[in-house]
Design a protein around this motif. Structure first.
Motif, short mmCIF file in Angstrom:
data_model
loop_
_atom_site.label_atom_id
_atom_site.label_comp_id
_atom_site.label_asym_id
_atom_site.label_seq_id
_atom_site.Cartn_x
_atom_site.Cartn_y
_atom_site.Cartn_z
N SER A 159 -18.92 -30.11 4.97
CA SER A 159 -18.91 -29.50 6.31
C SER A 159 -19.87 -30.18 7.27
O SER A 159 -19.75 -29.99 8.49
N SER A 160 -20.77 -30.97 6.76
CA SER A 160 -21.69 -31.70 7.65
C SER A 160 -21.09 -33.00 8.14
O SER A 160 -21.68 -33.68 8.98
N GLY A 161 -19.92 -33.38 7.60
CA GLY A 161 -19.25 -34.59 8.04
C GLY A 161 -18.40 -34.34 9.27
O GLY A 161 -18.56 -33.34 9.98
N ALA A 162 -17.44 -35.23 9.50
CA ALA A 162 -16.62 -35.12 10.70
C ALA A 162 -15.27 -35.79 10.47
O ALA A 162 -15.10 -36.59 9.55
N ARG A 163 -14.32 -35.45 11.33
CA ARG A 163 -13.02 -36.11 11.30
C ARG A 163 -13.17 -37.60 11.57
O ARG A 163 -14.02 -38.02 12.35
N THR A 164 -12.30 -38.40 10.98
CA THR A 164 -12.30 -39.82 11.24
C THR A 164 -11.45 -40.11 12.48
O THR A 164 -10.62 -39.30 12.90
N GLU A 165 -11.66 -41.29 13.04
CA GLU A 165 -10.85 -41.72 14.18
C GLU A 165 -9.38 -41.82 13.77
O GLU A 165 -8.48 -41.47 14.55
N LEU A 166 -9.13 -42.25 12.54
CA LEU A 166 -7.75 -42.35 12.05
C LEU A 166 -7.09 -40.98 12.04
O LEU A 166 -5.92 -40.84 12.40
N TYR A 167 -7.83 -39.97 11.60
CA TYR A 167 -7.30 -38.60 11.59
C TYR A 167 -6.93 -38.17 13.01
O TYR A 167 -5.85 -37.62 13.25
N VAL B 219 -0.14 -27.13 15.79
CA VAL B 219 -0.89 -27.86 14.76
C VAL B 219 -2.26 -27.21 14.61
O VAL B 219 -3.00 -27.07 15.59
N ARG B 220 -2.56 -26.83 13.40
CA ARG B 220 -3.83 -26.18 13.07
C ARG B 220 -4.59 -27.09 12.11
O ARG B 220 -4.05 -27.48 11.07
N LEU B 221 -5.82 -27.42 12.45
CA LEU B 221 -6.65 -28.22 11.56
C LEU B 221 -7.54 -27.28 10.75
O LEU B 221 -8.19 -26.39 11.30
N VAL B 222 -7.54 -27.48 9.44
CA VAL B 222 -8.31 -26.63 8.54
C VAL B 222 -9.04 -27.48 7.52
O VAL B 222 -8.66 -28.62 7.23
N HIS C 116 -12.80 -33.00 1.18
CA HIS C 116 -11.55 -33.19 0.47
C HIS C 116 -10.49 -32.17 0.89
O HIS C 116 -9.29 -32.39 0.64
N GLY C 117 -10.88 -31.08 1.51
CA GLY C 117 -9.93 -30.08 1.96
C GLY C 117 -9.46 -30.27 3.38
O GLY C 117 -8.67 -29.46 3.88
N ALA C 118 -9.90 -31.33 4.06
CA ALA C 118 -9.50 -31.54 5.45
C ALA C 118 -8.02 -31.91 5.53
O ALA C 118 -7.57 -32.86 4.89
N ARG C 119 -7.29 -31.15 6.33
CA ARG C 119 -5.85 -31.38 6.42
C ARG C 119 -5.31 -30.77 7.70
O ARG C 119 -5.94 -29.90 8.31
N MET C 120 -4.13 -31.24 8.10
CA MET C 120 -3.43 -30.65 9.23
C MET C 120 -2.37 -29.70 8.71
O MET C 120 -1.79 -29.89 7.63
N GLU C 121 -2.12 -28.64 9.47
CA GLU C 121 -1.05 -27.70 9.17
C GLU C 121 -0.07 -27.72 10.33
O GLU C 121 -0.44 -27.43 11.47
N ASN C 122 1.17 -28.07 10.03
CA ASN C 122 2.25 -28.02 11.02
C ASN C 122 2.90 -26.65 10.91
O ASN C 122 3.52 -26.33 9.91
#
Length: 463
Positions: free
Chosen positions: A291-299, A348-351, A355-361
């Motif tokens: 949780s202290s990290g962040a989304r990547t530019e690719l994401y 689109v919901r980001l959750v 390792h649990g970072a994912r998009m929900e359509n």
């Protein structure tokens, strides 16, 4: 020998042994059609072992060119009276062999489709096959050294009525297995645990990793969840589960519908979760620790691409006339093309994080073809990455009242956007785009020619 997906799947050697001992006497050979249904043949086990394993089997190519009622219809380049309605080869995928324990002595093998050729090396895939469409998008990300992980959350409504009784009643006045909203209710799900447990356990036996079952809002509405897997496995499991759930319900004298919108209450969704990993399993959507990290530019680029293509690809998320009746403000079905952090009002919901970072359509309904929807998400995401599309600001608050662009509201609108989409034609090819645009044309023509109950009620006496 194909690598087994888990220890509940069978190798071809295992299956042949089971056939020789009589543990299996029936082998279902099946592929997924345009509507997301399993189609194929039931083969005697001995015939499968002696002939099909080595020489294969075939089916008419009209199976990818019919409507829901299995009527032959015009407009398809690959299959027509002029072309003679020839065959397609069923190409067995050894990774998909599974026991179906809700049926006696039965196993299933899922297939790809190919055009017949005397030389196996020259055999060409049927590009319009949903499984091929997804595989080609997975090949695109594999070229970059990536893999896609996905999970589908599929809702249904169950009824005490048999399918035969439902048919005879015109699917009206059916009795749902629960009489009121049982969202997350343990008491409510206990009332129908005989059905839910049977589905969960038989699907575990079939190689699916079962997570849970829960009640939903509409009377009789439930969701059974499965663990995420690579995208192709998830799509394969999705269609097996959907077919088997109906069969198990029928064995209990009940029925299940996966319509996106059965009645005026909440529709049935199929939220699709997706993330990318590197070939060594390392994260592509997240950097830093948890949780202290962040989304990547690719994401960010990937999400931007999914949003940018959302309207043009809606046909692959919502393939039927009925699909669009689910899109209603304040219903938890999205109407707005927006993204948010854990915001269920957005398309689109980001959750998750790490390792649990994912998009929900959240656009697809329960009637979706999972191969097509996953292919669309990957193609859209790759478009965003390749074009370095910027991600707009997240939406905080109620997307329904945000004033942002809307998801197409009708099948016709979605069909026209898909047919005209340069991104779709580049990603999927003209053959695929024209094929599925024609599928929409067929459904629209059938719907437009139908006199509905609504018209009869309003017009029979009073007009």
């Amino acid at each position: 020998m194909a690598r087994l997906r888990n220890d509940r799947h069978l190798s071809m050697s295992d299956l042949l042994t089971d056939i020789s001992t009589g543990a299996v006497d029936t082998v279902i050979v099946a592929f997924t059609d345009m509507q997301g249904r399993l189609q194929g043949k039931r083969l005697h086990g001995r015939y499968f072992a002696d002939h099909v394993v080595e020489h294969g089997t075939e089916g008419c190519n009209y199976l990818l060119a019919v409507d829901v009622d299995m009527n032959t219809v015009g407009g398809y380049a690959m299959s027509s009276w002029e072309r003679g309605y020839g065959d397609m080869e069923f190409v067995l995928d050894d990774r998909t062999i599974r026991r179906l324990t809700h049926l006696p002595a039965t196993a299933m093998v899922q297939c790809d489709l190919a055009w017949p050729s005397a030389d196996e090396a020259d055999r060409q895939p049927v590009l319009q096959s949903p499984r091929t469409i997804l595989q080609l998008q997975l090949d695109r990300i594999a070229e970059r050294g990536w893999t896609a992980l996905a999970g589908t959350e599929l809702e249904f409504i169950a009824f005490e009525d048999t399918y035969e009784d439902a048919w005879r009643s015109g699917y009206r006045d059916l009795t749902p297995v629960n009489a009121y909203n049982i969202d997350y209710s343990i008491l409510g799900t206990t009332r129908v645990e005989g059905l839910l447990r049977a589905i969960r356990n038989h699907m575990y036996d079939a190689g699916l990793d079962v997570e849970s079952a829960k009640g939903e809002c509409n009377p009789g509405q439930h969701e059974i969840g499965f663990l995420y897997a690579d995208a192709l496995t998830t799509a394969d499991n999705h269609v097996v589960y959907k077919n088997a759930a109906k069969e198990i319900a029928a064995q209990q004298g009940r029925s299940i519908t996966f319509m996106a919108k059965y009645n005026q209450r909440e529709g049935s969704s199929c939220h699709i979760h997706l993330s990318l990993r590197d070939e060594d399993g390392s994260l592509l959507f997240w950097e830093g620790a948890g949780s202290s990290g962040a989304r990547t530019e690719l994401y960010d680029h990937f999400i931007a691409g999914v949003l940018a293509t959302m309207a043009e690809f809606t046909l692959l998320y919502a393939p039927n006339v009925n699909s669009y009746k689910r899109f209603a403000d304040g219903s938890f079905a999205p109407t707005t093309i927006a993204w948010g952090e854990d915001n269920r009002t957005c398309a689109v919901r980001l959750v998750g994080h790490g390792h649990g970072a994912r998009m929900e359509n959240r656009v697809p309904g329960a009637d979706v073809n999972p191969y097509l929807a996953l292919a669309a998400m990957i193609a859209g995401g790759l478009h965003g990455i390749d074009e370095a599309l910027p991600l707009p600001d997240p939406l905080a608050g109620n997307a329904y009242t945000s004033g942002l662009a809307k998801v197409p509201g009708t099948l016709l609108a979605a069909r026209d956007l898909f047919a005209a989409s340069e991104v779709a034609r580049k990603a999927f090819g003209d053959e695929v785009v024209d094929h599925y645009a024609n599928m929409a044309d067929v459904e629209l023509a059938a719907y437009d020619a139908t006199v509905t109950d609504w018209e009869l009620r309003r017009g029979f006496e009073r007009m």
